[in-house]
Design a protein around this motif. Structure first.
Motif, short mmCIF file in Angstrom:
data_model
loop_
_atom_site.label_atom_id
_atom_site.label_comp_id
_atom_site.label_asym_id
_atom_site.label_seq_id
_atom_site.Cartn_x
_atom_site.Cartn_y
_atom_site.Cartn_z
N PRO A 296 39.12 72.14 102.47
CA PRO A 296 40.21 72.00 103.57
C PRO A 296 39.68 72.45 104.94
N ASP A 297 38.88 73.78 104.88
CA ASP A 297 38.54 74.12 106.32
C ASP A 297 37.75 72.84 107.02
N PHE A 298 36.69 72.21 106.02
CA PHE A 298 35.61 71.18 106.52
C PHE A 298 36.35 69.97 106.76
N PRO B 84 38.98 68.35 108.41
CA PRO B 84 39.12 67.69 109.83
C PRO B 84 37.81 67.35 110.27
N ALA B 85 36.77 67.98 110.31
CA ALA B 85 35.68 67.44 110.90
C ALA B 85 34.86 66.13 110.33
N VAL B 86 34.97 66.23 108.82
CA VAL B 86 34.61 64.99 108.25
C VAL B 86 35.39 63.89 108.66
N GLU B 87 36.80 63.95 108.54
CA GLU B 87 37.56 63.11 108.85
C GLU B 87 37.41 62.59 110.22
N ALA B 88 37.28 63.44 111.19
CA ALA B 88 36.84 63.06 112.58
C ALA B 88 35.84 62.31 112.83
N SER B 89 34.75 62.71 112.04
CA SER B 89 33.50 62.01 111.87
C SER B 89 33.67 60.44 111.39
#
Length: 232
Positions: free
Chosen positions: A113-115, A117-122
């Motif tokens: 869960p902490d990671f 947002p960054a994956v989805e933004a990429s």
């Protein structure tokens, strides 16, 4: 003789196993590195997570393999764990190399869960693909400058659907004969899911003093662990 089918993690292809495969074959075993759909030489092939499961099962079927040791590194532990269940009596052992393990109904991103947002933004910025990390992210993992250069020059964007589709398991993963390799330079602590499953008497934990890409940073040591696991 056993038959190793090896799948590398996100952004990687069969090339990542180039230094490990000869060591397994010299020991008298079959070794079959696999590029998953949408990556490396299969770039452009549409892929979701279940596509990757079928890639692995299909390779076992295509080659007519028995006494199979499935090896999954990093992300690929998720499809490898599902494929291990599906090949039935042909499975000898499954090895998770510093990897995620599948949890029924959970996806790769839902596990982090902490990671997430960054994956989805990429993915949003790269037409649905997870972009490879910059060279600096490979530092501190026991890799030489030349090895980092090789990785950076070979990686390809990772298909996003493989990260968001949920895993599908028919039974408890703890019932499979398995070895989990923890690469301690990537962090010495197991996450709770792996720690819990390693309480199974069918699972074994091995620590390796290297970083997250041991097929490149410590191929000899990794091959020895793979060979030992096949004897169990």
């Amino acid at each position: 003789m056993v038959n190793y089918v090896l799948a590398a993690g996100a952004w990687l292809g069969a090339w990542a196993w180039d230094e490990v495969v000869p060591l397994l074959r010299t020991a008298g075993h079959g070794a079959y590195p696999l590029t998953l759909s949408g990556l490396a030489d299969k770039r452009g092939v549409p892929a979701g997570q279940q596509t990757h499961v079928e890639d692995i099962v299909g390779e076992v079927d295509r080659l007519g393999l028995d006494d199979v040791v499935l090896v999954g590194h990093s992300y690929s532990g998720i499809p490898v764990g599902q494929a291990a269940e599906r090949i039935g009596e042909r499975l000898r052992h499954v090895i998770f190399v510093d990897s995620d393990v599948p949890v029924d109904g959970e996806s790769f991103v839902s596990r982090w869960p902490d990671f997430r947002p960054a994956v989805e933004a990429s993915m949003a910025e790269n037409e649905g693909f997870w972009a490879p990390p910059p060279p600096a992210e490979f530092a501190g993992h026991g890799l030489t400058d030349e090895q980092i250069e090789r990785i950076v020059g070979s990686v390809t964007p990772h298909p996003g659907a493989t990260l968001t589709e949920p895993a599908e398991l028919a039974g408890p993963l703890a019932e499979l004969p398995a070895t989990y390799i923890k690469c301690v330079l990537d962090g010495p602590e197991l996450i709770p899911v792996e720690a819990e499953i390693l309480s199974s008497e069918k699972w074994r934990l091995v620590e390796l003093e290297t970083g997250h890409w041991p097929m490149l940073s410590a191929p000899d040591e990794l091959a020895r662990i793979l060979l030992d696991a096949a004897e169990r």
